[in-house]
Design a protein around this motif. Sequence first.
Motif, PDB file in Angstrom:
ATOM      1  N   UNK A  25       0.831  -1.207   0.000  1.00 30.23           N
ATOM      2  CA  UNK A  25       0.000   0.000   0.000  1.00 30.23           C
ATOM      3  C   UNK A  25       0.866   1.257   0.000  1.00 30.23           C
ATOM      4  N   UNK A  26       1.944   1.239   0.766  1.00 27.68           N
ATOM      5  CA  UNK A  26       2.819   2.409   0.810  1.00 27.68           C
ATOM      6  C   UNK A  26       3.563   2.585  -0.516  1.00 27.68           C
ATOM      7  N   UNK A  27       3.915   1.472  -1.151  1.00 25.98           N
ATOM      8  CA  UNK A  27       4.593   1.559  -2.442  1.00 25.98           C
ATOM      9  C   UNK A  27       3.647   2.086  -3.522  1.00 25.98           C
ATOM     10  N   UNK A  28       2.409   1.620  -3.498  1.00 28.25           N
ATOM     11  CA  UNK A  28       1.439   2.015  -4.527  1.00 28.25           C
ATOM     12  C   UNK A  28       1.275   3.532  -4.592  1.00 28.25           C
ATOM     13  N   UNK A  29       1.273   4.176  -3.437  1.00 29.10           N
ATOM     14  CA  UNK A  29       1.014   5.616  -3.400  1.00 29.10           C
ATOM     15  C   UNK A  29       2.237   6.444  -3.755  1.00 29.10           C
ATOM     16  N   UNK A  30       3.426   5.814  -3.776  1.00 28.74           N
ATOM     17  CA  UNK A  30       4.643   6.604  -3.984  1.00 28.74           C
ATOM     18  C   UNK A  30       5.596   5.971  -4.991  1.00 28.74           C
ATOM     19  N   UNK A  31       5.084   5.067  -5.802  1.00 26.98           N
ATOM     20  CA  UNK A  31       5.961   4.270  -6.654  1.00 26.98           C
ATOM     21  C   UNK A  31       6.700   5.102  -7.699  1.00 26.98           C
ATOM     22  N   UNK A  32       6.168   6.276  -8.051  1.00 23.89           N
ATOM     23  CA  UNK A  32       6.804   7.091  -9.090  1.00 23.89           C
ATOM     24  C   UNK A  32       7.739   8.156  -8.538  1.00 23.89           C
TER      25      UNK A  32
END
Length: 419
Positions: A25-32
Amino acid sequence: MAIARGYKEFELVPIFYLREEEIVAKLESRVNEADMWLFSGQVPYAIAKAWGGVTKPMFYVTYEGSSLYRTLLQIALERKWNLERLSYDTFRPSVLERTFAEANIQAKPVHVKYYPGVISVKELSDYHEALYRGGRTEGAVTCLRSAFLELQRRGVPAFRVLPTVASVESVLNLILRAKEALHFREAQIAVQMIEVDTFLGLIKNKFVTDELYKLELQVTEKLLRYARKVRGSLKQAGPGRYVIFTTRKLLEDITGDFHFVPDLEDLKIAPGAITCGIGTGTSAYEAETHAGQALLHAHGQGKGSWMAFFDDNTIVGPLGHPEQVAYSCAPETLQQTSHDSGLSVSTLSKLDSVLKKIGHREINAHDLAQHLRVQPRSARRLLLALEAAGYAEVVGESNPHPRGRPRRIYRVNFGDSSG
């Protein structure tokens, strides 16, 4: 974070989590937000890799070497435990055995929970606790923070292996080298080999030679405009076949990192009229050879298909298809060795070429470093990784300098593994 702040090359973006379940979930919101990803250990790295949403290069801090030595020293000084009566996780058994031998520890690790990918806190904690409650161990040595906290909660004596400054600096320097390699890769020569079926652009039953010639001129004009967009040079390689020389970075941009066919007016001739193979390489010859192989694979997928063949012997395609796949054209032995050792197929291919060049399978780290043009410590790590996976063994030592450190000679064999 404290160590990385000492590197002016990095702009740091910290992402914290308490439980492994939060990672995706944390990666999804900041993956870029990042060009490179550094994970605190093997488990969060494996979770991110299994998720598949991170497309940038990923690294994790390892707990071998100085980190493990420090923990073993701490155990010896504080608890004076018998190291054979401890349970360990994360490390390969061969890595632990080598560490014990190098530290002159007269013991052998008996209880080892090695996991190459994702593992739950419960599974890891249950493993250590069962051994402890059964009287087979005096405590546990773990690399996972959440498992360490859970073992403490359950009343199981535990030590946590923490990364040392040296281990963190090692991976930070690896990231810097990877960034340089990525820049080199982006600047690699890339070749598009294009076949145009001009007959598809003609109206049925109205074929005349002049119309065909006119259409070929139009195709050439379109491809010239397209070549300018990718800053490449166009040359004709026979009837209906064209070659464009450009760079990998420009093709990555125009194809969405080799995921789709460019939607450009310059390439619109007729549905299925353009079949394309893309190749990359360290030389124009290698890139053009790979482009030709990619074109053959594109033909196998049907008219209008695009395939890409990279210098690490992987093929991707068909571009633009929802069922696009990536697979390796490297020999199965190298693919298996890569899977077991964690080394890339490209690196193994280079090593295999060196061994074929020298005419035998025995080599030391110093000579390998000279052939690969890398630091001796990098070559040493490569050989140690192969040894740990069972694809290399020490068969002797050489000492060219009487006062120097003897150099281990390894025999490398990709075709057989005992690991």
